[in-house]
Design a protein around this motif. Structure first.
Motif, PDB file in Angstrom:
ATOM      1  N   UNK A 398      -7.163  22.182 -19.257  1.00 20.59           N
ATOM      2  CA  UNK A 398      -6.486  21.478 -20.354  1.00 20.59           C
ATOM      3  C   UNK A 398      -6.653  19.984 -20.146  1.00 20.59           C
ATOM      4  N   UNK A 399      -7.130  19.239 -21.174  1.00 22.23           N
ATOM      5  CA  UNK A 399      -7.488  17.826 -20.966  1.00 22.23           C
ATOM      6  C   UNK A 399      -6.318  16.838 -21.013  1.00 22.23           C
ATOM      7  N   UNK A 400      -5.067  17.295 -21.118  1.00 26.28           N
ATOM      8  CA  UNK A 400      -3.929  16.363 -21.152  1.00 26.28           C
ATOM      9  C   UNK A 400      -2.759  16.981 -20.391  1.00 26.28           C
ATOM     10  N   UNK A 401      -2.021  16.129 -19.652  1.00 27.03           N
ATOM     11  CA  UNK A 401      -0.867  16.574 -18.868  1.00 27.03           C
ATOM     12  C   UNK A 401       0.413  16.106 -19.546  1.00 27.03           C
ATOM     13  N   UNK A 402       1.358  17.016 -19.854  1.00 24.79           N
ATOM     14  CA  UNK A 402       2.590  16.604 -20.541  1.00 24.79           C
ATOM     15  C   UNK A 402       3.450  15.704 -19.655  1.00 24.79           C
ATOM     16  N   UNK A 403       4.082  14.731 -20.265  1.00 25.04           N
ATOM     17  CA  UNK A 403       4.992  13.836 -19.538  1.00 25.04           C
ATOM     18  C   UNK A 403       6.430  14.326 -19.599  1.00 25.04           C
ATOM     19  N   UNK A 404       6.690  15.328 -20.413  1.00 28.22           N
ATOM     20  CA  UNK A 404       8.052  15.828 -20.568  1.00 28.22           C
ATOM     21  C   UNK A 404       8.802  15.180 -21.710  1.00 28.22           C
ATOM     22  N   UNK A 405       8.174  14.219 -22.385  1.00 26.52           N
ATOM     23  CA  UNK A 405       8.826  13.518 -23.495  1.00 26.52           C
ATOM     24  C   UNK A 405       8.380  14.141 -24.811  1.00 26.52           C
ATOM     25  N   UNK A 406       9.325  14.471 -25.642  1.00 19.24           N
ATOM     26  CA  UNK A 406       9.034  14.971 -26.989  1.00 19.24           C
ATOM     27  C   UNK A 406       9.469  13.894 -27.972  1.00 19.24           C
ATOM     28  N   UNK A 447      -0.424  12.583 -20.911  1.00 18.37           N
ATOM     29  CA  UNK A 447      -1.417  11.687 -20.324  1.00 18.37           C
ATOM     30  C   UNK A 447      -2.787  12.359 -20.419  1.00 18.37           C
ATOM     31  N   UNK A 448      -3.725  11.641 -20.985  1.00 21.19           N
ATOM     32  CA  UNK A 448      -5.072  12.195 -21.152  1.00 21.19           C
ATOM     33  C   UNK A 448      -5.786  12.176 -19.803  1.00 21.19           C
TER      34      UNK A 448
END
Length: 688
Positions: A398-406, A447-448
């Motif tokens: 997966x090319x992006x990691x979630x920061x936890x912010x919606x 984050x990409x």
């Protein structure tokens, strides 16, 4: 040349048939008198003949005639096979010899025609017939064809050409020379993408037997080698990588004797077609956008969709008895272990980790992508939470990691600079004067990690990221609000076109690659086009069929990420190889396998049926400017028109009359007296 000639002409006073009928009746009556031994029957017969002669009205005609020269047609081969050293020189020497004969012979005129070639080969008969259209057939002395004999339009029935003059073939070149050539025996026109296609080829070489090394490339890629037996049909396979035209080049190493290396190469264009694309769509929970994705994929006739929506997860306990449920179990083992590689694309739509799929299956999917598969994640709030599928082995692709912010609130997606260049989103952004795209109201911050961000929020947060992962491809949509575009909210947006492009980019559509080189030849010019995400592409390197190399700089076309260059393509038939950085392409100059080069050996066999049918001859000239020329003779019509070392041009003896004088052959008064005398003598005899 002028000459006088005297002939006898008749101008009947009444129709000839009437003269014949009257004379016959009179002679029958006279014959009856002879049988009955009547006196005077002989003189009556004489008077009848004299009357018939008068009615025929014969006269002497003295004509002033102007002789017309006979016409010889010289057809010289200018096709590309005559460029082999020595052939054109020999043909030119034979033509010069015929010209010299025509110059010193006032009774011979020379007409010249040239043979050219096109995709259908060397058209000697077509050139000959075009020239004959302007020549009176009764003055045609003969046809001389100076050629290497590689003619491709001789009909099976040469008598249908209706040529009543000798056709001579002056054979330019050495018939004993050998040449190695590559023959495509069988080749498919279509093939399935990512599947091998089979060809049947044969290497012909009269100078040797044994084996030869064969090399083939697909679209100018890395060469592959094989050994083949000379003279035998050999089956070879090549993998079709792309949809559309795939040019497969095949080349055999040079032989001990070569007339040309052009026919050591051949090329085949195979149109790659996809079988129905199989897509697996897994919707983690019902939501407004689920049906939008389903409708989009079902509307594509090339897609075979398998869709599962998880309606009741295993961790849900609402007290409903199992025997009252109408749901089917999610076939995780069958989909993600047994049949995963059958799918071209896997889509996780708002999926969260639950007890439905063990971590091992996510590892299978990551390996599937790494080995050439495709993955699309459409993220909703679960992607940024603890049960995110990013917290699984899928994180490797997966090319992006979630920061936890919606992030919530209205915003309009924007095309990035890379997106304006990338074929997936190029030309989709509204231009000045058009209505802006509709708003979205939620995005998942991330984050990409790699790839290219094609869509972003006004604050720079990524919305659409595409990346290559190992041998496969992956993409993520960091919002679950794209369905608003499909519904037309605030005017909507390019939902269908954009996400159709995303899906087909993931499945390897070559027209959507962000780095692409293509080329084609139009009206004698080579057009090369380059798509790139960089500010400028690497220089374009060309290798022409002759082996000549050239380097060109490509210029911007006005569209972001698009560059092109045009150059004259005036070389001989063959393939142009192009390279720009790591990308390669090929383009064909003329037909891929021109008939002109299929066999370059000198021969007289092709034209022999025409030569023999017209009484002509075939003569080997050899090569060079001093060939072994046959003699030229003028022959009578109907006589032999060829010999061991000479060829003949017929004398037709045609002329036009410039003046004529007519004199009666039978003076009227004299014949009248003779007729009266014959009749009178006959009456006298009857009275005795």
């Amino acid at each position: 040349m002028n000459a006088a000639a005297t002939t006898v002409d008749i101008a009947p006073l009444i129709p000839i048939w009437a003269i014949a009928a009257l004379s016959s009746l009179a002679l029958l009556a006279t014959l009856a008198g002879a049988v009955r031994r009547l006196n005077g029957w002989l003189w009556r017969s004489l008077s009848i003949l004299l009357i018939a002669a008068v009615l025929l009205n014969p006269s002497l005609v003295e004509e002033q005639r102007e002789a017309l020269p006979d016409i010889a047609l010289a057809v010289i081969d200018r096709s590309e096979s005559m460029d082999i050293p020595g052939r054109s020189e020999a043909a030119e020497a034979a033509l010069a010899d015929l010209r010299a004969r025509a110059e010193v012979d006032p009774e011979l005129e020379l007409v010249e025609a040239e043979i050219a070639n096109d995709a259908t080969g060397t058209l000697a008969i077509e050139a000959m017939q075009a020239a004959l259209a302007g020549i009176p057939r009764d003055r045609l002395a003969g046809i001389v064809i100076a050629s290497d004999g590689r003619v491709h339009d001789v009909p099976e029935d040469v008598d249908a050409l209706d040529i009543d003059a000798p056709v001579h073939h002056l054979i330019a070149g050495n018939p004993d020379q050998s040449d190695r050539r590559l023959v495509i025996v069988e080749a498919p026109r279509y093939g399935l993408v990512n599947e091998p296609v089979e060809f049947v080829i044969r290497v012909e070489d009269e100078a040797m037997s044994g084996t030869a090394n064969l090399t083939f490339r697909v679209d100018g890629g890395e060469p592959q080698n094989a050994r083949v037996t000379i003279g035998n049909d050999t089956r070879v396979t090549a993998l079709i990588d792309n949809r559309g035209a795939n040019v497969i080049e095949i080349e055999v190493e040079p032989g001990p004797e070569e007339l040309s290396l052009i026919n050591n190469r051949a090329a085949v264009s195979v149109t790659g077609v996809r079988d129905r694309l199989r897509v697996l769509l897994v919707t983690g929970e019902p939501h407004n956008g689920a049906r939008t994705w389903r409708d989009l994929l079902k509307s594509d006739p090339s897609v075979d969709l398998v869709h599962f929506t998880i309606l009741r997860p295993l961790d849900r306990n609402d007290g409903t008895p199992v025997d009252e449920l109408s749901l089917i179990p999610f076939p995780t083992r069958e989909l993600f272990e047994e049949r995963l590689t059958e799918f071209d694309l896997v889509i996780f739509d708002r999926y969260r980790r639950r007890n439905i799929m063990p971590p091992l299956y996510f590892d299978y999917i990551a390996r599937y992508v790494d080995n050439g598969g495709a993955l699309l994640v459409t993220a909703g709030p679960p992607f940024g939470q603890a049960m995110s599928i990013y917290r699984s082995p899928l994180a490797a692709v997966i090319p992006a990691r979630p920061t936890g912010i919606i992030a919530t609130g209205a915003f309009r997606p924007e095309v990035t600079d890379a997106g304006s260049r990338h074929p997936v989103t190029a030309n989709l952004a509204p231009i000045e004067g058009e209505d802006p795209w509709g708003e979205w109201f939620r995005r998942i911050d991330a984050s990409v990690l790699g790839g290219e961000t094609l869509l972003e929020a006004p604050d720079g947060g990524p919305l659409l990221v595409l990346a290559r992962a190992g041998g496969g491809r992956a993409a993520i949509v960091l919002s679950d609000q794209s369905w608003l575009w499909a519904r037309g909210y605030q005017g909507g947006g390019p939902h269908g076109e954009m996400f159709r492009r995303v899906a087909h980019w993931l499945m390897g559509e070559p027209e959507l690659d962000e780095e692409r080189l293509s080329a084609a030849v139009f009206d004698g010019e080579l057009l090369a086009e380059r798509t790139t995400l960089d500010d400028a592409p690497p220089p374009l390197e060309l290798e022409w069929p002759s082996g000549r190399t050239e380097t060109l700089d490509m210029t911007a076309t006005g569209e972001p990420g698009r560059f092109a260059v045009t150059t004259d393509a005036n070389e001989q038939t063959g393939l142009v190889r192009l390279r720009s950085g790591d990308l390669t392409a090929v383009a064909a100059l003329g037909p891929l396998n021109p008939l002109e080069y299929a066999n370059l050996r000198t021969t007289g066999e092709v034209l022999d049926p025409l030569v023999e049918a017209t009484g002509g001859g075939g003569y080997a000239l050899g090569t060079g400017a001093a060939p072994d020329l046959p003699g030229i003779r003028r022959t009578r019509a109907g006589a032999d028109a060829s010999g061991r070392n000479w060829y003949g041009l017929e004398r037709n003896e045609r002329y036009i009359v410039r003046g004529a004088e007519r004199s009666p052959l039978l003076p009227a008064l004299l014949f009248l007296l003779l007729i009266v005398a014959a009749l009178g003598w006959g009456w006298r005899r009857e009275g005795q």
